[in-house]
Motif scaffolding. Structure first.
Motif, PDB file in Angstrom:
ATOM      1  N   PHE A 129       0.829  -1.218   0.000  1.00 59.32           N
ATOM      2  CA  PHE A 129       0.000   0.000   0.000  1.00 59.32           C
ATOM      3  C   PHE A 129       0.859   1.262   0.000  1.00 59.32           C
ATOM      4  O   PHE A 129       0.467   2.304   0.531  1.00 59.32           O
ATOM      5  N   ALA A 130       2.022   1.184  -0.613  1.00 58.94           N
ATOM      6  CA  ALA A 130       2.995   2.282  -0.581  1.00 58.94           C
ATOM      7  C   ALA A 130       2.951   3.086  -1.873  1.00 58.94           C
ATOM      8  O   ALA A 130       3.559   2.710  -2.878  1.00 58.94           O
ATOM      9  N   ALA A 131       2.252   4.206  -1.851  1.00 52.19           N
ATOM     10  CA  ALA A 131       2.117   5.041  -3.042  1.00 52.19           C
ATOM     11  C   ALA A 131       3.421   5.727  -3.410  1.00 52.19           C
ATOM     12  O   ALA A 131       3.617   6.109  -4.570  1.00 52.19           O
ATOM     13  N   PHE A 132       4.326   5.885  -2.461  1.00 54.78           N
ATOM     14  CA  PHE A 132       5.576   6.589  -2.780  1.00 54.78           C
ATOM     15  C   PHE A 132       6.434   5.820  -3.777  1.00 54.78           C
ATOM     16  O   PHE A 132       7.340   6.390  -4.385  1.00 54.78           O
ATOM     17  N   THR A 133       6.142   4.532  -3.960  1.00 59.49           N
ATOM     18  CA  THR A 133       6.900   3.759  -4.951  1.00 59.49           C
ATOM     19  C   THR A 133       6.680   4.280  -6.365  1.00 59.49           C
ATOM     20  O   THR A 133       7.504   4.026  -7.256  1.00 59.49           O
ATOM     21  N   LEU A 134       5.594   5.015  -6.608  1.00 59.23           N
ATOM     22  CA  LEU A 134       5.340   5.584  -7.932  1.00 59.23           C
ATOM     23  C   LEU A 134       6.313   6.702  -8.276  1.00 59.23           C
ATOM     24  O   LEU A 134       6.427   7.105  -9.440  1.00 59.23           O
ATOM     25  N   LEU A 135       7.026   7.208  -7.278  1.00 65.23           N
ATOM     26  CA  LEU A 135       7.963   8.296  -7.511  1.00 65.23           C
ATOM     27  C   LEU A 135       9.261   7.820  -8.168  1.00 65.23           C
ATOM     28  O   LEU A 135      10.128   8.632  -8.485  1.00 65.23           O
ATOM     29  N   GLN A 136       9.382   6.528  -8.409  1.00 68.61           N
ATOM     30  CA  GLN A 136      10.618   5.992  -8.973  1.00 68.61           C
ATOM     31  C   GLN A 136      10.855   6.393 -10.418  1.00 68.61           C
ATOM     32  O   GLN A 136      11.993   6.372 -10.889  1.00 68.61           O
ATOM     33  N   ASN A 137       9.796   6.746 -11.150  1.00 72.12           N
ATOM     34  CA  ASN A 137       9.972   7.084 -12.564  1.00 72.12           C
ATOM     35  C   ASN A 137       8.971   8.150 -12.986  1.00 72.12           C
ATOM     36  O   ASN A 137       8.022   8.464 -12.248  1.00 72.12           O
ATOM     37  N   ASN A 138       9.185   8.707 -14.165  1.00 73.31           N
ATOM     38  CA  ASN A 138       8.336   9.794 -14.657  1.00 73.31           C
ATOM     39  C   ASN A 138       6.885   9.353 -14.832  1.00 73.31           C
ATOM     40  O   ASN A 138       5.960  10.119 -14.547  1.00 73.31           O
ATOM     41  N   ALA A 139       6.679   8.125 -15.303  1.00 70.28           N
ATOM     42  CA  ALA A 139       5.319   7.645 -15.505  1.00 70.28           C
ATOM     43  C   ALA A 139       4.554   7.603 -14.183  1.00 70.28           C
ATOM     44  O   ALA A 139       3.380   8.000 -14.108  1.00 70.28           O
ATOM     45  N   GLY A 140       5.212   7.147 -13.138  1.00 67.26           N
ATOM     46  CA  GLY A 140       4.573   7.100 -11.830  1.00 67.26           C
ATOM     47  C   GLY A 140       4.287   8.482 -11.280  1.00 67.26           C
ATOM     48  O   GLY A 140       3.216   8.728 -10.706  1.00 67.26           O
ATOM     49  N   ARG A 141       5.231   9.396 -11.469  1.00 65.30           N
ATOM     50  CA  ARG A 141       5.004  10.778 -11.000  1.00 65.30           C
ATOM     51  C   ARG A 141       3.839  11.422 -11.734  1.00 65.30           C
ATOM     52  O   ARG A 141       3.042  12.153 -11.132  1.00 65.30           O
ATOM     53  N   GLU A 142       3.706  11.146 -13.021  1.00 68.39           N
ATOM     54  CA  GLU A 142       2.588  11.704 -13.778  1.00 68.39           C
ATOM     55  C   GLU A 142       1.259  11.129 -13.310  1.00 68.39           C
ATOM     56  O   GLU A 142       0.237  11.821 -13.300  1.00 68.39           O
ATOM     57  N   LYS A 143       1.248   9.860 -12.889  1.00 69.96           N
ATOM     58  CA  LYS A 143       0.027   9.262 -12.346  1.00 69.96           C
ATOM     59  C   LYS A 143      -0.371   9.945 -11.043  1.00 69.96           C
ATOM     60  O   LYS A 143      -1.560  10.184 -10.802  1.00 69.96           O
ATOM     61  N   LEU A 144       0.621  10.254 -10.225  1.00 67.39           N
ATOM     62  CA  LEU A 144       0.323  10.952  -8.983  1.00 67.39           C
ATOM     63  C   LEU A 144      -0.197  12.366  -9.257  1.00 67.39           C
ATOM     64  O   LEU A 144      -1.151  12.828  -8.629  1.00 67.39           O
ATOM     65  N   LYS A 145       0.419  13.060 -10.200  1.00 71.30           N
ATOM     66  CA  LYS A 145      -0.062  14.396 -10.557  1.00 71.30           C
ATOM     67  C   LYS A 145      -1.493  14.323 -11.091  1.00 71.30           C
ATOM     68  O   LYS A 145      -2.337  15.161 -10.751  1.00 71.30           O
ATOM     69  N   ALA A 146      -1.763  13.324 -11.930  1.00 66.92           N
ATOM     70  CA  ALA A 146      -3.110  13.169 -12.491  1.00 66.92           C
ATOM     71  C   ALA A 146      -4.131  12.896 -11.394  1.00 66.92           C
ATOM     72  O   ALA A 146      -5.280  13.351 -11.475  1.00 66.92           O
ATOM     73  N   TYR A 147      -3.709  12.173 -10.361  1.00 69.22           N
ATOM     74  CA  TYR A 147      -4.601  11.925  -9.225  1.00 69.22           C
ATOM     75  C   TYR A 147      -4.984  13.232  -8.532  1.00 69.22           C
ATOM     76  O   TYR A 147      -6.147  13.440  -8.159  1.00 69.22           O
ATOM     77  N   PHE A 148      -4.028  14.126  -8.337  1.00 66.81           N
ATOM     78  CA  PHE A 148      -4.278  15.359  -7.587  1.00 66.81           C
ATOM     79  C   PHE A 148      -5.046  16.409  -8.390  1.00 66.81           C
ATOM     80  O   PHE A 148      -5.699  17.282  -7.789  1.00 66.81           O
ATOM     81  N   ARG A 149      -4.966  16.371  -9.712  1.00 64.47           N
ATOM     82  CA  ARG A 149      -5.519  17.459 -10.510  1.00 64.47           C
ATOM     83  C   ARG A 149      -7.018  17.720 -10.294  1.00 64.47           C
ATOM     84  O   ARG A 149      -7.418  18.884 -10.145  1.00 64.47           O
ATOM     85  N   PRO A 150      -7.881  16.700 -10.272  1.00 67.81           N
ATOM     86  CA  PRO A 150      -9.310  17.000 -10.056  1.00 67.81           C
ATOM     87  C   PRO A 150      -9.576  17.698  -8.726  1.00 67.81           C
ATOM     88  O   PRO A 150     -10.459  18.563  -8.641  1.00 67.81           O
ATOM     89  N   TYR A 151      -8.813  17.337  -7.699  1.00 66.40           N
ATOM     90  CA  TYR A 151      -8.985  17.982  -6.395  1.00 66.40           C
ATOM     91  C   TYR A 151      -8.513  19.439  -6.443  1.00 66.40           C
ATOM     92  O   TYR A 151      -9.168  20.336  -5.897  1.00 66.40           O
TER      93      TYR A 151
END
Length: 321
Positions: A41-63
Motif C-alpha cells: 500500500f505504498a504510493a511513494f513507490t510511484l515516484l521511482q519514474n516519470n510515468a509514476g510521478r505523472e500518475k500521482l499528478k493526475a490523481y491530484f488534478r481533479p482535487y
C-alpha cells in the motif's frame, strides 16, 4: 538534534478564516479505481519514474481544480504515508533511496502548487508521515523519545525540500504522536497530528480521543498546530465530538472514510465501499455547523473526487476569503 528554521509565506489553515480542501483516499483510489499495484500500500513507490510521478499528478488534478473552482484553499499531501525506514526496508529501499523519494514527493507537489494556486485559492504543501507500523492497530510500540528519533529524518527532509507543514496521519497511540510533534518542534516546522478511531470513538490503543489530544498537548506544550481525525466514518466519532470539552477546539480538520465499516471489516473486504458521497458531505456540514473553527475537509479510505466534490459543494459555498 540539529534545529533548522522553517518559514512559510502563507497562513496555515488554523490561522485562516478560509476552508481548505484536501484529497481523498490516495491509496484506495489508485488500487481500486486506477488498477495500480501498490506493494504494501505504498504510493511513494510511484515516484521511482516519470510515468509514476505523472500518475500521482493526475490523481491530484481533479482535487486542485475543485479548490480553485470553489475559491477554497488546498493542502497537497505527499504520497509518503509508508515512506519510513521500516516499510522502506520491506520494499527494498536503501536509506539514500528513501530520502530521495521523500524529497521528490515534496518537489513534485511544489510544481503542482505553482500550476494551480491563485490569490483566492492558496495551496499548501504537507509532508505526510505515517505510523511506523500498522495504521489500524497498535504495533511496534515506541516511547515518545524513540518516535522522536525515528521520524526526525523524514521530517527534516520535508522541511529542507520546502514543505509548509507535516501531517501525521492515522496515528493510533499517544507516544508516537508525541514523538512526531516533538521532532517537528526540533526542526521548526508546523505539525498536524491526525488520530484514527475505532467504531467506539476511541483510538486503537483504547484511549479516548480527548484524552489523547490533551496528553500530546501536555507533553509538547501544545506543539501541534492542530489535530485532525482520519480513517474513520463520522458515525464513529460524531457523538464523541458532541460530548467533548475544550479539547474539541483543537480539532482543525476531518478526513473521514467513505465506509461505515470497522477497520477490521475494511481489512477483510476485497471490494471498495464508496458509501454515499452526499450523505458524507451532509455529515461534514453538521459537524462544521457545530465546530465552525474546523478548516480542513477531505477524505480517507474509499473517498475520491466525487466525495470531495460533494463536500466542497456542501461545506465550502460562501466560505470566507
Amino acid at each position: 538534534m540539529t534545529t533548522m528554521t522553517h518559514e512559510t509565506s502563507q497562513r496555515l489553515p488554523h490561522q485562516s478564516e478560509r476552508l481548505f480542501l484536501t484529497d481523498g483516499g490516495l491509496e484506495t483510489s489508485l488500487v481500486f479505481l486506477e488498477g495500480e499495484d501498490l506493494p504494501l500500500f505504498a504510493a511513494f513507490t510511484l515516484l521511482q519514474n516519470n510515468a509514476g510521478r505523472e500518475k500521482l499528478k493526475a490523481y491530484f488534478r481533479p482535487y486542485a481544480e475543485l479548490a480553485v473552482k470553489s475559491g477554497s484553499g488546498f493542502i497537497l499531501e505527499s504520497a509518503t504515508w509508508r515512506a519510513n525506514p521500516d516499510w522502506a526496508e520491506q520494499l527494498g529501499y536503501s536509506d539514500v533511496a528513501l530520502e530521495a523519494a521523500n524529497r521528490e514527493s515534496i518537489e513534485m507537489l511544489r510544481e503542482l502548487a505553482e500550476e494551480y494556486r491563485m490569490v483566492d485559492s492558496p495551496f499548501l504543501i504537507s509532508g505526510c508521515i505515517g505510523p511506523r507500523g500498522d495504521g489500524y492497530v497498535v504495533d511496534k510500540q515506541m516511547t515518545a523519545d524513540e518516535a522522536r528519533h525515528y521520524h526526525a529524518r523524514q521530517i527534516q527532509v520535508f522541511a529542507e525540500a520546502g514543505a509548509d507543514m507535516v501531517t501525521a496521519l492515522t496515528m493510533t497511540n499517544v507516544e508516537e504522536a508525541t514523538g512526531i510533534a516533538l521532532a517537528a518542534l526540533d526542526i521548526d516546522i508546523p505539525s498536524v497530528i491526525s488520530f484514527t478511531v475505532e467504531t467506539d470513538g476511541r483510538l486503537p490503543s483504547g484511549m479516548p480521543l480527548g484524552d489523547a489530544i490533551q496528553a500530546v498537548d501536555a507533553a509538547t506544550g501544545n506543539g501541534p498546530a492542530y489535530y485532525m481525525i482520519n480513517c474513520a466514518h463520522p458515525v464513529h466519532f460524531a457523538e464523541v465530538l458532541e460530548a467533548g470539552g475544550n479539547w474539541v477546539k483543537r480539532i482543525g480538520g476531518l478526513r473521514a472514510n467513505a465506509s461505515q465499516l470497522s477497520h477490521a471489516e475494511l481489512e477483510a473486504s476485497e471490494e471498495l465501499d464508496i458509501g454515499n458521497p452526499q450523505d458524507l458531505a451532509a455529515r461534514y456540514r453538521t459537524i462544521l455547523d457545530a465546530m465552525p473553527w474546523v478548516r480542513v475537509v477531505g477524505g480517507c479510505c474509499g473517498t475520491d473526487h466525487r466525495h470531495i466534490s460533494a463536500i466542497s459543494h456542501t461545506c465550502c459555498h460562501g466560505a470566507a476569503a
